[in-house]
Design an enzyme around this catalytic site. Sequence first.
Site, short mmCIF file in Angstrom:
data_model
loop_
_atom_site.label_atom_id
_atom_site.label_comp_id
_atom_site.label_asym_id
_atom_site.label_seq_id
_atom_site.Cartn_x
_atom_site.Cartn_y
_atom_site.Cartn_z
CG ASN B 236 91.06 86.84 38.57
OD1 ASN B 236 90.37 87.01 39.58
ND2 ASN B 236 90.64 86.17 37.53
CG MET B 484 70.83 67.20 65.74
SD MET B 484 69.67 67.72 64.46
CE MET B 484 68.58 68.80 65.36
CD GLU B 900 74.18 69.42 49.03
OE1 GLU B 900 74.89 69.54 50.03
OE2 GLU B 900 74.63 69.41 47.87
#
Lengths: 460, 1479
Positions: B236, B484, B900
């Site tokens: 997994n 930027m 956020e």
Amino acid sequence: MREFLSIERIEPSKRLVVERVKDFGEIYEVFGKNDAVSQSDRCIQCGDPFCLNKCPLHNYIPQWLKAVSEKDLEFAFKLSNEPSPFPEVMGRVCPHDRLCEGDCTLNDGHGAITIGSVETHITEAGFKAGLEPEFPGVTTDKKVAIIGSGPAGLSAATYLLRSGIAVTMYERNDRAGGLLTYGIPNFKLDKKIVERRVELLKKAGMELVLDCEVGRDIDFEEIADKHDAMFISIGATKAKKASLNGENASNVYGAMEYLTAIQRKNFKTTYDKKFDFKDLDVVVIGGGDTAMDCLRTAKREGAKSVTCLYRRDEKNMPGSKKEYKNAMEEGVEFNFLTSPKQIILEDEKAIAVEAVKMTLGAKDDSGRQKVEEQKGSEHRVNADIVIMALGFDTEVPSFLAENGIEINKWGEIIVDEETHETSTSGIYAGGDCYRGADLVVTAAYDGREAARSIVKSLLK
Amino acid sequence: MVEYHDLLRSFKDNCGFGLVANIKNKPSRKVLNDAVTALERMMHRGAVAADGKTGDGSGLLLSMPEEFLRKEALKNSIELPKQFAVASVFSTQKKELDTLEEVCANNDLKIVLLRDVPVDTNALGEQALASLPNITQVFIIPNSIMATERFDALLYLSRKETEHKLESNRNFYIASMSSKVLSYKGLVMPTHIKEFYKDLQDDTFKISFSLFHQRFSTNTLPEWRLAQPFRAVAHNGEINSVEGNRINVEIKSESIKSDVFTDEEIKRILPILQPKSSDSASADNFLEFLLVNGMDFFKAVRGVIPSAWQNAPHMDPELRAFYEYHSTVFEAWDGPAAFSVTDGRYIGCTLDRNGLRPSKYIITNDDMLLIASEYGVIDIDEENIKERGRLQSGEMLGLDLKYGKVLKNDDINNYLKASNPYMKWLNEHMIYLQEHIENQYKPSCEFNPEDIINRQRFFNITQETIEQVIEPMIKDGKEAVGSMGDDTPLAAFSNKQRSFTDFFKQKFAQVTNPPIDPIREKVVMSLNTGFGEVHNILGEIPTHAHRLKAISPIITSEKLEVLKSFGDKKSPRYQSFYNNKTFSTTYESDLKGSLESLANEVISAVKNDGVRIIILDDTDFSKEKFVMPMAMVIGRLNIALLKAGVRHLVSMIAVTGEVIDSHSAAVLIGYGASAIYPSLLFSSVIKLLEESNVIKIDCNDALKSVHTALNGGLMKIMSKMGIATIASYRNTGLFDVMGLSEEIVRECFETSNCALSGLSYDDIDARIKKNHEEAFDDSGFNKIFPLNIGGFYKFYHGAEHHDFGPKVIHAIHKCVDTGKKEDFEELKSLVNNRGLKFIRDFFDLKSDRKPISIDEVEPKEKIFKRFASAAMSLGSISPEAHETIAIAMNRIGGQSNSGEGGEDKDRFDTERNSKIKQVASGRFGVTPAYLRSAEEIQIKVAQGAKPGEGGQLPGHKVTALIGKLRHTVPGVTLISPPPHHDIYSIEDLAQLIFDMKQVNPNARVAVKLVSTMGVGTIAAGVAKAYADKIIISGGDGGTGAAPLTSIKFAGNPWELGLSEAHNALKANNLRGLVEVQTDGGLKTGLDVVKAALLGAESYAFGTGVLTIVGCKMLRICHVNKCSVGVATQDEKLREEFFKGHVDQVINYFTLLAEDVRSIMAELGFKTMEEMIGRSDILKVKDDEFAQKFDFSSVLHQEEGVNTHQQKFNPPFDDNNFEQDVLKEAMVAIQHPDHPIKIQREITNLHRSFGARISGEIAQYYGDEGLKSDTINIKLSGIAGQALGAFLINGVSIDLDGVANDYICKGMHGGKVIIRSKNEGEEFSAGGNTCLYGATGGKLYISGAVGERFAVRNSGALAVVEGTGDNACEYMTGGVVVILGRTGINFGAGMTGGVSFVYDEDHTFVENVNHELVEAVRIDTDEGDEARHYLKKLLKDYLVETGSQKAKDLLENFRVEVRNFWLIKPKNLTKLPLNVEKGD
């Protein structure tokens, strides 16, 4: 860097008005180290350096501002003298408020960086500290002739010499510098500054031939034969006419003849005494930088009154705001929205200007506001002397046509935009004779770029 | 290189997994039944199709059901001998089995029976049925007398040979072929596996152990063969370094000597790895090979998945020696992994070094061992539980079936370290370069002044590079930060000088695997580098320790000299196996030929002259000599040496001017370089210091800083892909190669993806020669300032194109101010006529429709709905800018994005509300009301500026407002981790999406990805995880701060990612389920139309919107001094200088929409809907340069719908369980003065319990919720994942039992109590990553919990009795009490809040990450307040849980208080102990 919040924009201090109008000394002091450092420290170092983009030479402005703020003069000197042939001149005479400083990121409320003043400081302080732009000497067998020793010519000479190419420069006047010497008054640009550059170039190997007008004192062909390439930078010196009645009167002068005469006076060489305007009423027609130069020169020469007639308003004046302000301070009177209709003569001499008031209308295609006459607003402005400062056209010497160098309908030499080469191979041109009357900095650009292609073609 | 067709259909897979065994190896039906039940109960970890039958595959790997098999053989009158084996074979044709039979016969094996395995096809979904193979069990016995070991070896050999013979046949597959284990797997749901395989229903079918696995694949084209477990392994996770591991296996294969097989047989076995397999399958192949060849089971497993040893000071030195010794031949198969392995005798389960997968175990009194991803997959009486625990990072648990003994991590380690005198071997043979050096940084420049200038000019070191890249490294010892994003063209499209490494875009982990935090979790990271031959991996002899070692692959000239001396016959240090030779990489003729001859020269030197260390050096550069790109040389040699079979003999070292930052270094290492001496970079530093009048740093220190910065940068690049060690990173080629021809990629960079195949060797040759010429002759004069000024990072006139250059900025400002069409035309003419700079510029529009009148085109209002502003947090931009954008987007009917970092609740329900609420890895400000206020919830998995990285908001930027919105304390630094700690895999993402849909069932859930090759696979997975919308961001974006190398070199243009995602969704028949959005430098209508034609339905604008409200591209967002008040929190700048207003934004979008409409009219489209996905309208420009590149993949068009066909993509699980509880609770929500008590039994299938109710409460009461205990829910049983997620005030959950991962994630209020009969530190009662991003509430657990407890907690109060590693990571607030042991790396990145830890055996301090926090005692006068607070907490805890531990502690508090530590951030002065009052 980026101290724009804690440090305000300051301009270099100016001499007191009462003092400065008494002589022709430069009115601005050069920034001292502290001011230069702290002003540079305000720079944002932005990602899109608008200043550098707007500068016709694309000077390494943010880079040298950083160097100055870090107190690295030597580095700043190198950076500044790389793309610019004479930064200490440009620092004084460029219309910074319309170019780099006008586009400075901080010029939207914070106050632009005083780029021009820092630029002057760098090279002045550098020279003082013994720094000098390096030239290799004449290291090649190539020779280039430059006709005209104005900014374009000096710039081309600088870059050609940097590549080790021999330069012969022909100047019809008694001193080199062209417009820098005789066009810009000493209070804006001390002639010693110009001389210093010319001397540097001579030291680097430039041969300077003065009092030698091509086509009169020497044949174009003769020069062409002796050189591998030529650069024509003969400027645009013919005064524009307004086609007014009376403008040919004997006391109506062109701006350049006046400025040249006074500069000669200041050089203590011979000049025509008719340009002594002491205690006279002087009217200058026009609103550009040259008009300001005439007004302020006349003021210093002791004129009784000095009046500027300009058909648009203050905002629309083409000249630099800074120079307008200086002129105001020095006591020049401005009659805005005033357009001359004719010059009133008495005994064939001008005694007044008949003018009319204007109103501003809608903007035209070029973005300038149109003007319209106000009916019934005719009035007289008394004048002992009238100076026409309406701009310049190119002179067109015959050697151009004789050598297959094409010009356009305004008499401007046509060149390839990339290479600055004229229609005749090996002959290049730049500066006002190609652009029409323009800035020192664009002339310097032309000289540099022409030199670049000359070097490319000769040294390949 | 992957073919595009395959790329669209490729997959990543994650899953639920586990094993169940009878410790005494006693076969029974129960074990089988348990395995099947466990699988069924982890269905939610797999993917389920609508028919409920077709899944991505599941399976069982069982011990031999001997009784059953003998019975079945007998039915066919065959009495099996003692030795027999059974192969489980998928085939379609009889002749495939014939091949197997032939091969077996050749190998002295006999097939005695072919048994068709009886199946019930009713159990299959349509798709599975269509591809159902013949499933045959092949009974094999030895043909002559042979030992068991030989029998097993021949089985393996025969299987490998058969596989090779039938390699091209994808339908033939041997699932297992062994005398010990048997596979039953397929494309069948766990609930149907027993029904499908009738054998499993037989009473005589008894087994003693089973590995089981439920697969979640990102694609919808599952195959039978891909189901797990494989022959030895059930995995997994995802192996991030798999490309490198695969090459390394090939390299190791060159020198294999086996005790089990003859050399001739080994040849027949090779290659070890089956081609075109998944990562897990490759790992299985390799492990199986080691085991079959007799390698010790535990050594093999730990060799492949080692624990973190390099930087783990707490580790036993002898164990370290074991790992260090094995690192000479093994490198980690790195990535999140829970790995179950068996060879029939042993079963083991191990966890990756970072503990990124859950693995929980239970040992019962009746001898059962169960390991699974979750608790509760089998019902076990609490009384029967002897031990309930979980594996911690890097731990292993084993079972010796022969002796019936469980082997714990310590047992295994003790065995490993004692099995050989590794420490002695290392002492005797291993050489550390550092030991032979006095001063590693000699400040002497290697080049003379003129020469270095020419070199700098040639290698593209500009003044800008020095200022922007080198100086920051010197000053800060860190890489430079910028802002930027990137607005320059790809290197391939540029007509300016660019470094060769610019052609490479870094890969990064998103969704299916997590990136690592290389700073806060550096304990797992290592740059340890070795030089020397790769020995026989199967042998363990002392001389294998012959290695030269360096701590970093970046070496200095001094280290290089030492290294050379070991290969210098004249040196007393000389040892022949370190023979080295230097090869110049300069050339004078043509590039391709020179490369070829260099490769031949090197191979010959290795083969004939015994050269073992190859030094590739470009110092020879001169006016006459050009330089081959070092990356090309390294890549080419890597492949050529491998083809020549001698790669294992040599290490390659690059001495080069090309490496000037971590990116360029990573490229060389990624293609096989062992080490790099960046000669020109170091010399440039020395020169800079010599000449600078400003930088007064000691040269030694400066070089060290640069070295440190490069090392840090390398770790960052590795960690971005979730790789922890440089050994695992080497050879991975984890880059997308942009614009180089397929020929070059194939010959030099084979492991990488080739995007936009284009420039040939000749083109590169020409570019090199042009740069070379310009380096020596700058088209003109001698320079006073000789370096080029730059223009790559910032705009410089005449240098590299910047799409947000001064002219464009001016044009934008003008048109948004006037709103005039003619001003917009100015912008359009600048943008649309910029030339061939970006991918979209290479396409013309050629519609197959006639133009229509613009009046027929849908109105702009319809188009507005497709516009959104990209996520920009309040924090990165000012509140004024944030609100201006929100209002404008709301007014036009588009969407704004909160970014956020929360949003003021006063903005909810007003026109200032952002319709999109973002959920990012820091979870700042993510509360129930915040989520509930959204129309769309956007999960940011990656961002364009720095995909795969976290972020940091420095304390000085955390103002009171930002602190409030983020639920943190002003002034406290806030760290966003690189991964979402609840998304390490695709099933985790599905879980988070599920959480979101519970909290706010009315919101759509979007997932934001960044363009990279393979994003299509991820997008398909995200669609299967029930996202409603997918955003493909361009790698160029980014408004916040990010490291420059990340801005520039990570993430691809959106065109590539968008087209790939759109087509992959179509190829997987998933496109109709999800909306697709894109962003990345869109400016004009033409940009938008092209994005639409490539498959985007909506469009986001980030940088563009900022410029509209005043941004001037200063690129200084990270310094809080944005002069236009956009990206700053400075009050003066915001108030006086922010000039943006709503109308500007509206003007722009109006002009843009009208522009789109006019293009639509020309193309003949009335609606955008009909235009989307019509890439056939785009034609590559008829232009010589454009024609060089292959854009076919961008313009590719799969069959199927082009747009989403449903607003919501509802999850399989409708959560009836909580809906039902909600119905009952509704009374109390409506009448909050009447509290209610609710009782339920819960199982692990019931996930996110509490979120639905909390969301409902938040809808009416906001985050204040209800009075405490208004809704009291009593649960018993094993709760599923995310119990108490986003819990709100007023809800109490009291669980009698245990819970799984993510307990109380995002909890805002209320309380959760978990207790069970088996209590205390020894018993796990909760899983990993609890309280992630919690902003309040209370959690008491009277047992231990897993890794990363209270990660990013900013307000919750918690008491537990033990935790795993990384507890309290990134915590910014709240109080955590731990009454037992913790794992390592406690308090990493913890900037706020406090923690109390009970440390009875005085081992805790070793476990603290001391970077930000300190541990202090509380049994002092100063600790008075804390002490009493703790006591009060313990009392409360005792009342709620009845914990024996709490009782004991309180009874002896005077004594025990000495054993408590208080852990607090170093700079915290006032203890925030009053949680209720908002501390």
